[in-house]
Design an enzyme around this catalytic site. Structure first.
Site, PDB file in Angstrom:
ATOM      1  N   HIS A 167       0.826  -1.155  -0.116  1.00  0.00           N
ATOM      2  CA  HIS A 167      -0.008   0.025   0.006  1.00  0.00           C
ATOM      3  C   HIS A 167       0.759   1.264   0.211  1.00  0.00           C
ATOM      4  CE1 HIS A 167      -2.769   3.024   1.130  1.00  0.00           C
ATOM      5  NE2 HIS A 167      -2.253   3.407   2.010  1.00  0.00           N
ATOM      6  N   ASP A 178       5.576  20.501 -27.855  1.00  0.00           N
ATOM      7  CA  ASP A 178       5.780  18.963 -27.310  1.00  0.00           C
ATOM      8  C   ASP A 178       6.679  19.367 -26.171  1.00  0.00           C
ATOM      9  OD1 ASP A 178       5.953  16.329 -26.802  1.00  0.00           O
ATOM     10  OD2 ASP A 178       5.221  16.068 -28.779  1.00  0.00           O
ATOM     11  N   TRP A 187       7.134   0.506   3.530  1.00  0.00           N
ATOM     12  CA  TRP A 187       7.660   1.457   2.378  1.00  0.00           C
ATOM     13  C   TRP A 187       8.984   2.098   2.457  1.00  0.00           C
ATOM     14  CZ3 TRP A 187       8.130   6.822   1.244  1.00  0.00           C
ATOM     15  CH2 TRP A 187       7.908   7.461   2.275  1.00  0.00           C
ATOM     16  N   SER A 208      13.006   6.643 -14.166  1.00  0.00           N
ATOM     17  CA  SER A 208      11.867   7.046 -14.879  1.00  0.00           C
ATOM     18  C   SER A 208      11.682   8.544 -14.574  1.00  0.00           C
ATOM     19  CB  SER A 208      10.557   6.432 -14.813  1.00  0.00           C
ATOM     20  OG  SER A 208       9.329   7.000 -15.021  1.00  0.00           O
ATOM     21  N   SER A 209      11.593   8.814 -13.241  1.00  0.00           N
ATOM     22  CA  SER A 209      11.246  10.265 -12.697  1.00  0.00           C
ATOM     23  C   SER A 209      12.491  11.235 -13.189  1.00  0.00           C
ATOM     24  CB  SER A 209      11.173  10.211 -11.324  1.00  0.00           C
ATOM     25  OG  SER A 209       9.881   9.495 -10.761  1.00  0.00           O
ATOM     26  N   HIS A 220      11.748  13.220   2.962  1.00  0.00           N
ATOM     27  CA  HIS A 220      11.369  14.665   3.245  1.00  0.00           C
ATOM     28  C   HIS A 220      11.152  15.307   2.032  1.00  0.00           C
ATOM     29  CE1 HIS A 220       8.689  17.196   5.726  1.00  0.00           C
ATOM     30  NE2 HIS A 220       9.128  18.037   4.830  1.00  0.00           N
ATOM     31  N   GLU A 225      10.714  14.236  -0.971  1.00  0.00           N
ATOM     32  CA  GLU A 225       9.644  13.921  -1.477  1.00  0.00           C
ATOM     33  C   GLU A 225       8.239  13.996  -1.152  1.00  0.00           C
ATOM     34  OE1 GLU A 225      10.034  11.300  -3.942  1.00  0.00           O
ATOM     35  OE2 GLU A 225       8.557   9.756  -3.720  1.00  0.00           O
ATOM     36  N   TYR A 231       7.356  16.942  -0.585  1.00  0.00           N
ATOM     37  CA  TYR A 231       7.124  18.182  -1.099  1.00  0.00           C
ATOM     38  C   TYR A 231       7.118  17.898  -2.669  1.00  0.00           C
ATOM     39  CZ  TYR A 231       6.640  20.339   3.231  1.00  0.00           C
ATOM     40  OH  TYR A 231       6.235  20.722   4.540  1.00  0.00           O
ATOM     41  N   SER A 288      -3.460  26.550  -7.102  1.00  0.00           N
ATOM     42  CA  SER A 288      -3.250  27.983  -7.582  1.00  0.00           C
ATOM     43  C   SER A 288      -4.005  28.212  -9.069  1.00  0.00           C
ATOM     44  CB  SER A 288      -1.845  28.468  -7.450  1.00  0.00           C
ATOM     45  OG  SER A 288      -1.252  28.213  -6.271  1.00  0.00           O
ATOM     46  N   HIS A 293      13.897  14.891  10.972  1.00  0.00           N
ATOM     47  CA  HIS A 293      12.922  15.122  12.246  1.00  0.00           C
ATOM     48  C   HIS A 293      12.008  13.818  12.072  1.00  0.00           C
ATOM     49  CE1 HIS A 293      10.118  17.095   8.607  1.00  0.00           C
ATOM     50  NE2 HIS A 293      10.132  15.773   8.532  1.00  0.00           N
ATOM     51  N   HIS A 294      12.332  12.776  11.137  1.00  0.00           N
ATOM     52  CA  HIS A 294      11.719  11.410  11.150  1.00  0.00           C
ATOM     53  C   HIS A 294      12.873  10.397  11.973  1.00  0.00           C
ATOM     54  CE1 HIS A 294       9.157  12.098   7.610  1.00  0.00           C
ATOM     55  NE2 HIS A 294      10.106  12.850   7.180  1.00  0.00           N
ATOM     56  N   THR A 340       4.598  27.940   3.854  1.00  0.00           N
ATOM     57  CA  THR A 340       3.248  27.380   3.664  1.00  0.00           C
ATOM     58  C   THR A 340       2.017  28.109   4.040  1.00  0.00           C
ATOM     59  OG1 THR A 340       4.583  25.344   4.265  1.00  0.00           O
ATOM     60  CG2 THR A 340       2.217  25.153   4.035  1.00  0.00           C
ATOM     61  N   LYS A 385       1.169  30.843   1.625  1.00  0.00           N
ATOM     62  CA  LYS A 385       0.374  30.200   0.398  1.00  0.00           C
ATOM     63  C   LYS A 385      -1.030  30.161   0.907  1.00  0.00           C
ATOM     64  CE  LYS A 385       3.489  27.046  -1.966  1.00  0.00           C
ATOM     65  NZ  LYS A 385       3.608  27.608  -3.222  1.00  0.00           N
ATOM     66  N   ARG A 402       1.669   2.253  15.128  1.00  0.00           N
ATOM     67  CA  ARG A 402       1.566   2.219  13.702  1.00  0.00           C
ATOM     68  C   ARG A 402       1.904   0.840  13.071  1.00  0.00           C
ATOM     69  NH1 ARG A 402       5.844   5.860  10.082  1.00  0.00           N
ATOM     70  NH2 ARG A 402       5.000   5.309   8.420  1.00  0.00           N
TER      71      ARG A 402
HETATM   72  C1  HEM Z   1       4.218  21.664   8.281  1.00  0.00           C
HETATM   73  C2  HEM Z   1       4.715  20.579   7.387  1.00  0.00           C
HETATM   74  C3  HEM Z   1       5.253  19.112   7.773  1.00  0.00           C
HETATM   75  C4  HEM Z   1       5.793  19.045   9.165  1.00  0.00           C
HETATM   76  C5  HEM Z   1       6.479  19.920  10.192  1.00  0.00           C
HETATM   77  C6  HEM Z   1       6.012  17.481   9.091  1.00  0.00           C
HETATM   78  C7  HEM Z   1       6.823  16.894  10.431  1.00  0.00           C
HETATM   79  C8  HEM Z   1       6.718  15.382  10.257  1.00  0.00           C
HETATM   80  C9  HEM Z   1       7.460  14.555  11.249  1.00  0.00           C
HETATM   81  C10 HEM Z   1       7.919  15.237  12.630  1.00  0.00           C
HETATM   82  C11 HEM Z   1       7.187  13.268  11.069  1.00  0.00           C
HETATM   83  C12 HEM Z   1       7.779  12.339  11.661  1.00  0.00           C
HETATM   84  C13 HEM Z   1       6.921  11.538  12.824  1.00  0.00           C
HETATM   85  C14 HEM Z   1       7.425  10.398  13.381  1.00  0.00           C
HETATM   86  O1  HEM Z   1       7.868   9.506  12.541  1.00  0.00           O
HETATM   87  O2  HEM Z   1       7.268  10.106  14.564  1.00  0.00           O
HETATM   88  C15 HEM Z   1       6.426  13.452   9.957  1.00  0.00           C
HETATM   89  C16 HEM Z   1       5.865  12.153   9.299  1.00  0.00           C
HETATM   90  C17 HEM Z   1       5.652  11.889   7.949  1.00  0.00           C
HETATM   91  N1  HEM Z   1       5.052  13.089   7.088  1.00  0.00           N
HETATM   92 FE1  HEM Z   1       5.151  15.093   7.419  1.00  0.00          FE
HETATM   93  N2  HEM Z   1       5.467  16.905   8.020  1.00  0.00           N
HETATM   94  C18 HEM Z   1       4.850  18.018   7.364  1.00  0.00           C
HETATM   95  C19 HEM Z   1       4.164  17.859   5.963  1.00  0.00           C
HETATM   96  C20 HEM Z   1       4.134  16.783   5.247  1.00  0.00           C
HETATM   97  C21 HEM Z   1       3.514  16.642   3.966  1.00  0.00           C
HETATM   98  C22 HEM Z   1       3.259  17.866   3.047  1.00  0.00           C
HETATM   99  C23 HEM Z   1       3.654  15.414   3.696  1.00  0.00           C
HETATM  100  C24 HEM Z   1       3.179  14.783   2.311  1.00  0.00           C
HETATM  101  C25 HEM Z   1       2.694  15.432   1.354  1.00  0.00           C
HETATM  102  C26 HEM Z   1       4.328  14.599   4.645  1.00  0.00           C
HETATM  103  C27 HEM Z   1       4.188  13.394   4.812  1.00  0.00           C
HETATM  104  C28 HEM Z   1       4.629  12.518   5.744  1.00  0.00           C
HETATM  105  C29 HEM Z   1       4.727  11.198   5.645  1.00  0.00           C
HETATM  106  C30 HEM Z   1       4.523  10.203   4.445  1.00  0.00           C
HETATM  107  C31 HEM Z   1       5.419  10.759   7.166  1.00  0.00           C
HETATM  108  C32 HEM Z   1       5.477   9.435   7.720  1.00  0.00           C
HETATM  109  C33 HEM Z   1       6.759   9.033   7.481  1.00  0.00           C
HETATM  110  C34 HEM Z   1       7.124   7.743   7.932  1.00  0.00           C
HETATM  111  O3  HEM Z   1       6.967   6.528   7.191  1.00  0.00           O
HETATM  112  O4  HEM Z   1       7.645   7.440   9.051  1.00  0.00           O
HETATM  113  N3  HEM Z   1       4.308  15.521   5.656  1.00  0.00           N
HETATM  114  N4  HEM Z   1       6.063  14.579   9.433  1.00  0.00           N
HETATM  115 CU   LIG Z   2       9.657  15.008   6.966  1.00  0.00          CU
END
Ligand code: HEM
Ligand SMILES: [Cu+2]
Length: 575
Positions: free
Chosen positions: A94, A123, A157, A187-188, A271, A273, A275, A286, A320-321, A346, A349, A468
């Site tokens: 998933h 094109d 993932w 590809s990308s 991260h 990614e 964005y 927009s 931060h992850h 952000t 915007k 999780r």
């Molecule tokens: C204000 C903006 C953002 C902040 C400050 C933020 C912060 C964080 C933090 C600190 C985590 C880690 C949580 C943890 O693992 O305990 C996290 C996880 C995640 N965030 Fe964000 N995030 C933001 C925006 C976004 C956006 C825009 C996306 C996607 C379009 C996104 C997708 C994800 C994903 C997929 C995870 C999970 C990662 C994983 O598998 O552990 N985040 N985010």
């Molecule tokens: Cu991040």
């Protein structure tokens, strides 16, 4: 004269030939392929774009079915609908499908179709490379899903080591995952180089950087971010491959490596990614909001500049992850603060979008409703993101459902809603027909209610400790109700998505005929017929402002003395 009845000699022919201007003689031109072969061999950016969209939405549906099975398994305590092994595979498939096979490439689909039309080009810069990008993605999907027939990957993932190394995942699933990563990366990257070259070099006369549509800005930044971030992932995946098969020890402490290295390399990609996925969604919003608010976009320059700023900052926040790994406090503080800073561009915007809607004469069409959902839902995910960025809070809720709720609010609530806005908005350009408004609104409300029912309660489940990726839980945990609500919500959400899928198929034949400019929009793609001819533009209009279609309408008004409903290039005879 006599000579008229006599055939000219070879010598005479040669002289005549030499006297006439040089000609281009085509040898052995093959007739254009027809039917399905014409799709297989096409290098037309519009057809490639449509193939991208069909393929990626198919992956979206497959990933959606996987999600519903996950939700069914979690619907109640002590459930054994699927085995624990299958459950791990489902979670992995998933997540990987949604990120690598749906979200990133679906943007390439929209961008392929739209960027040349929006900038007034005939094109992409490299049409064959473009076809190469599509087919590489296609085979990435096949490679990944072929693993279902032997052993699907099951390390999440994120494929963290040591779980993903040969000691803990000896079968080939992880190798299929690695190969899929390599193919989607190729590809990308090819796609990104193509977008960069196209946007830099092929804009219509007069389309300066200050007149570039905001969606095109977002695709340019998306492409640069892909070029910056993807190599880190490919390198990590290659190292994992050699660790698994060729005796290296990049991630193995026994051989001097480190499992944390994987996390750094993964999130240095990971991260940016997020964005890469969300900035183009901001781009769609927009484009859509000003058209349906009947007002120019508020703060064009601020929106374009904040896109660049977010992209730059997104490279500085990866750890931060990793707040729960052994890390010096000063480093934790750095990544906390850098994450906070992203909230500033952000926020810029969000305020600009609200100001665009403010006092507009808003037309509540389906694209607008979906696009307007982004600011609302994304802000919820943004706020929980800022909370997670405070590392003592992350220590408490890391790897709980709170995080799952967070990233689904940003990715689905923000991302997928905007994507569907884009579908309703540009579908008439691609097919010549409008999608049904009634079905569109029905789909929106089902999705909106279903989405919030699914993910709002997950914040509570996470705060009360539900981890999780967990397979089952005891009734005494108290998580049963949250999960039941979430599962019911997910099926409402699924039905909502299906209504839009049905709408897209139904409208292909039955939708109202659109004409070239059904929304009275601002950008150049609406100048050409729907669907556009193969060469897009017979003449490329000169661009004089951010809203070239408005200028063309004003021009018609002043020369013909009557208001122009729509303006269009004269329809070229079809072949
Ligand atoms: C204000 C903006 C953002 C902040 C400050 C933020 C912060 C964080 C933090 C600190 C985590 C880690 C949580 C943890 O693992 O305990 C996290 C996880 C995640 N965030 Fe964000 N995030 C933001 C925006 C976004 C956006 C825009 C996306 C996607 C379009 C996104 C997708 C994800 C994903 C997929 C995870 C999970 C990662 C994983 O598998 O552990 N985040 N985010
Ligand atoms: Cu991040």
């Amino acid at each position: 004269m006599e000579a008229a009845t006599v055939a000219p000699s070879d010598a005479v022919r040669a002289v005549r030939k030499a006297a006439s201007p040089p000609e281009v003689v085509m040898h052995g031109l093959r007739p254009a392929p027809r039917g399905w072969l014409s799709w297989l061999t096409t290098t037309d950016h519009k057809r490639i774009g449509i193939m991208y969209l069909v393929l990626t939405f198919t992956f979206f549906l497959i990933g959606g079915v996987e999600a519903l099975i996950i939700r069914l398994q979690l619907a109640g305590p002590d459930n054994t609908l699927v085995t624990p092994e299958a459950y791990n595979a489902l979670v992995t498939m998933h997540g990987s499908t949604m990120i690598f096979l749906f979200f990133v490439p679906v943007i390439a689909g929209f961008a392929n179709y739209l960027v040349p039309l929006m900038i007034g080009a005939r094109d992409m810069a490299f049409p064959r490379l473009n076809a190469f990008s599509f087919w590489t993605l296609f085979f990435a999907g096949i490679t990944f899903y072929a693993s279902l027939f032997f052993h699907p990957p099951a390390a999440g993932w994120t494929s963290y080591t040591p779980l993903s190394d040969d000691a803990f995942s000896p079968d080939g699933g992880i190798d299929a995952w690695i190969l899929m990563i390599h193919l989607t990366t190729v590809s990308s990257l090819a796609g990104a180089v193509n977008f960069i070259a196209t946007i830099h070099n092929m804009r219509a006369p007069g389309m300066t950087w200050g007149r570039l549509p905001l969606f095109v800005w977002s695709i340019l930044i998306y492409s640069y971010l892909l070029v910056l971030a993807l190599p880190s992932l490919s390198a990590a995946a290659t190292m994992l491959l050699t660790d698994r098969h060729f005796g290296t020890a990049f991630f193995d402490p026994a051989g001097g490596g480190s499992p944390l290295l994987w996390q750094h390399l993964f999130w240095f990609f990971g991260h940016p990614e997020v964005y890469i996925m969300i900035l183009p969604m901001f781009g769609i919003v927009s484009e859509v909001l000003p058209v349906f608010a009947r007002k120019p976009i508020f703060g064009y320059k601020a929106i374009a500049a904040s896109t660049v700023a977010i992209a730059f900052l997104s490279i500085l926040v990866w750890a931060h992850h990793m707040f729960t790994t052994p890390t010096a406090e000063v480093v934790l503080a750095f990544f906390m603060l850098s994450s906070f800073v992203i909230a500033v561009p952000t926020g810029i915007k969000i305020f600009n979008w609200l100001a665009t809607l403010w006092r507009g004469s808003i037309e509540f069409k389906t694209p607008l409703i979906f696009a307007a959902a982004l600011p609302g839902l994304f802000v919820i995910g943004g706020i929980s993101g800022v909370m997670l960025a405070i590392f003592p809070i992350d220590w408490q809720v890391h790897d709980t459902y709170f995080v799952v709720a967070h990233f689904h609010y940003v990715l689905f609530g923000g991302g997928a809603f905007a994507l569907i806005a884009g579908l309703y908005y540009w579908y008439p350009k691609m097919t010549g027909r409008l999608m049904s408004e009634r079905l569109g609104k029905l789909s929106f409300w089902l999705m909106f209610i279903g989405f919030n029912a699914t993910f709002l309660v997950q914040h509570s489940a996470g705060l009360s400790g539900m981890p999780r990726r967990i397979y089952d839980y005891a009734a005494s945990s108290g998580w049963g109700e949250y999960n039941l609500i979430s599962t019911i919500g997910s099926f409402i959400l699924g039905i909502g998505v299906l209504v839009t899928v049905f709408n897209a198929v139904w409208s292909l034949k039955r939708g109202q005929v659109a004409g070239n400019d059904p929304w009275h929009a601002n950008t150049l793609e609406w100048f050409v017929p729907s669907p556009p001819p193969e060469n897009n533009f017979d003449q490329i209009p000169r661009v004089r402002s951010l809203e070239p279609m408005q200028d063309l309408r004003a021009q018609v008004r002043s020369t013909q003395g009557q208001p122009a409903g729509t303006v269009a290039q004269p329809v070229a005879p079809t072949r």
